[in-house]
Design a protein around this motif. Structure first.
Motif, short mmCIF file in Angstrom:
data_model
loop_
_atom_site.label_atom_id
_atom_site.label_comp_id
_atom_site.label_asym_id
_atom_site.label_seq_id
_atom_site.Cartn_x
_atom_site.Cartn_y
_atom_site.Cartn_z
N HIS A 1 0.84 -1.19 0.00
CA HIS A 1 0.00 0.00 0.00
C HIS A 1 0.88 1.25 0.00
CE1 HIS A 1 -0.07 -0.22 4.67
NE2 HIS A 1 0.59 0.87 4.39
N VAL B 1 0.79 5.68 1.11
CA VAL B 1 0.12 6.84 1.71
C VAL B 1 0.63 8.07 0.98
CG1 VAL B 1 -0.26 8.17 3.82
CG2 VAL B 1 -0.14 5.67 3.93
N HIS C 1 -6.05 -2.03 3.10
CA HIS C 1 -5.98 -0.81 2.30
C HIS C 1 -4.82 -0.89 1.32
CE1 HIS C 1 -3.43 0.29 5.81
NE2 HIS C 1 -2.79 1.09 5.01
N HIS D 1 4.76 7.07 2.65
CA HIS D 1 5.43 5.78 2.72
C HIS D 1 4.74 4.76 1.83
CE1 HIS D 1 2.31 4.83 5.85
NE2 HIS D 1 2.42 3.61 5.35
N TYR E 1 8.69 1.47 10.68
CA TYR E 1 8.85 2.45 9.61
C TYR E 1 10.29 2.96 9.61
CZ TYR E 1 3.71 3.00 9.48
OH TYR E 1 2.37 2.80 9.36
N GLU F 1 7.28 1.14 5.14
CA GLU F 1 6.77 0.37 6.28
C GLU F 1 7.00 -1.09 5.94
OE1 GLU F 1 2.51 0.74 6.81
OE2 GLU F 1 2.51 -0.35 8.72
FE LIG Z 1 1.19 2.00 6.10
#
Ligand SMILES: [Fe+2]
Length: 307
Positions: free
Chosen positions: A148, A150, A196, A210, A251, A261
């Motif tokens: 995923h 962000v 997600h 990230h 992270y 991550e």
């Molecule tokens: Fe994450």
């Protein structure tokens, strides 16, 4: 609509540093090299990451494109028509662009935060099965996508509408809280069973906050943390567990200054029964920045007369 997160492309300042980081810390494998870049694989897909040196005039060390994968040509046509109907400038990728990504066909446009979004179908499969001598359990990828990300979203409402109403992402949940004095309001969206594939929480310094890589064993998270520490990689947050996707992760910073991550144990969602919620903390436990740990106490001076 969108089936999975197909690939990520980064424009970086130092290719050699990135290659040793991606292979030696993350446990990815170089798929191809060319003048000015290389690609990486992590699963059955021929390529999952594209790392290129910065183009003149562009600011390096950031996300340069996100590749979302759809099932087939009909799905690509449908999503293109929906985007054009909403007034977006959708551009047909050239044959050279499709060949470089090793997909049958791609289209591209900018999302509300200015991120180049590519939508493609028909990614090539790797010629040999993927194995990593470092991430030995393997990555949770394939039909779940590469992980995923962000992203920067200066206008979260516009970003939410773009991904949910036009690209068909579904709301997983939100996290609204304070984290070490900083207000947090993150929206998490899924496009397959992975909890997600995309999240956003407002303005970021870079286009990418990230990306996540998920491995199939907790020991492989610990081993990656050891490799990061051993390589002098700056840790952003130590091991912790998120309340929403249940990921146990840490992270740290990539050589480009955005973070990665590295986690295990992410939950899957079933749209038939899933109820979006709002969580009031970002971590079930852990994820503390290393600088929040108490410093080691200096040794007391030895009493006089002792040796
Ligand atoms: Fe994450």
């Amino acid at each position: 609509m969108i089936g999975q997160l197909g690939y990520l492309a980064f424009e970086v300042g130092d290719l050699a540093v990135w290659e040793s980081f991606a292979t030696g810390v993350l446990g990815l494998e170089v798929a191809r090299r060319w003048a000015g870049g290389f690609s990486l694989r992590m699963d059955g897909h021929a390529q999952r990451f594209f790392v290129t040196s910065g183009t003149p005039g562009a600011v390096p060390d950031d996300l340069s494109a996100v590749g979302w994968q759809v099932a087939d040509e009909a799905a690509l046509e449908a999503v293109a028509a929906r985007l054009r109907g909403a007034g977006h400038d959708v551009v047909e990728g050239t044959a050279e662009e499709a060949a470089a990504r090793q997909v049958v066909r791609l289209i591209h446009l900018r999302d509300p935060g200015g991120i180049r979004v590519e939508i493609a179908f028909g990614p090539a499969r790797g010629e040999a099965p993927f194995t990593s001598s470092l991430a030995r359990s393997g990555f949770v990828a394939d039909e779940h996508g590469l992980g995923h990300l962000v992203i920067n979203a200066p206008d979260p409402a516009a970003t939410g509408a773009f991904y949910q109403e036009l690209l068909g992402f579904r709301l997983s949940d939100r996290i609204v809280c304070q984290f070490y004095g900083y207000p947090v309001d993150i929206t998490f969206l899924h496009t397959n069973a992975r909890h997600h594939s995309l999240a956003f929480g407002g303005q970021q310094e870079k286009r990418l906050h990230h990306f996540l890589l998920e491995v199939k064993s907790l020991d492989d998270v610990g081993a990656a943390l050891d490799r990061a520490v051993g390589a002098g990689v700056r840790i952003a947050q130590m091991i912790g567990r998120h309340p929403n996707d249940r990921m146990v992760s840490f992270y740290a910073f990539t050589p480009s200054g955005f973070q990665f991550e590295y986690g295990w144990g992410g939950r899957l969602v079933d749209d038939a029964t899933w109820e979006p919620t709002v969580h009031d903390r970002i971590s079930e436990w852990g994820h503390h920045p290393p600088e929040r740990y108490a410093p080691r106490r200096p040794k007391p001076p030895k009493p006089e007369g002792t040796t």
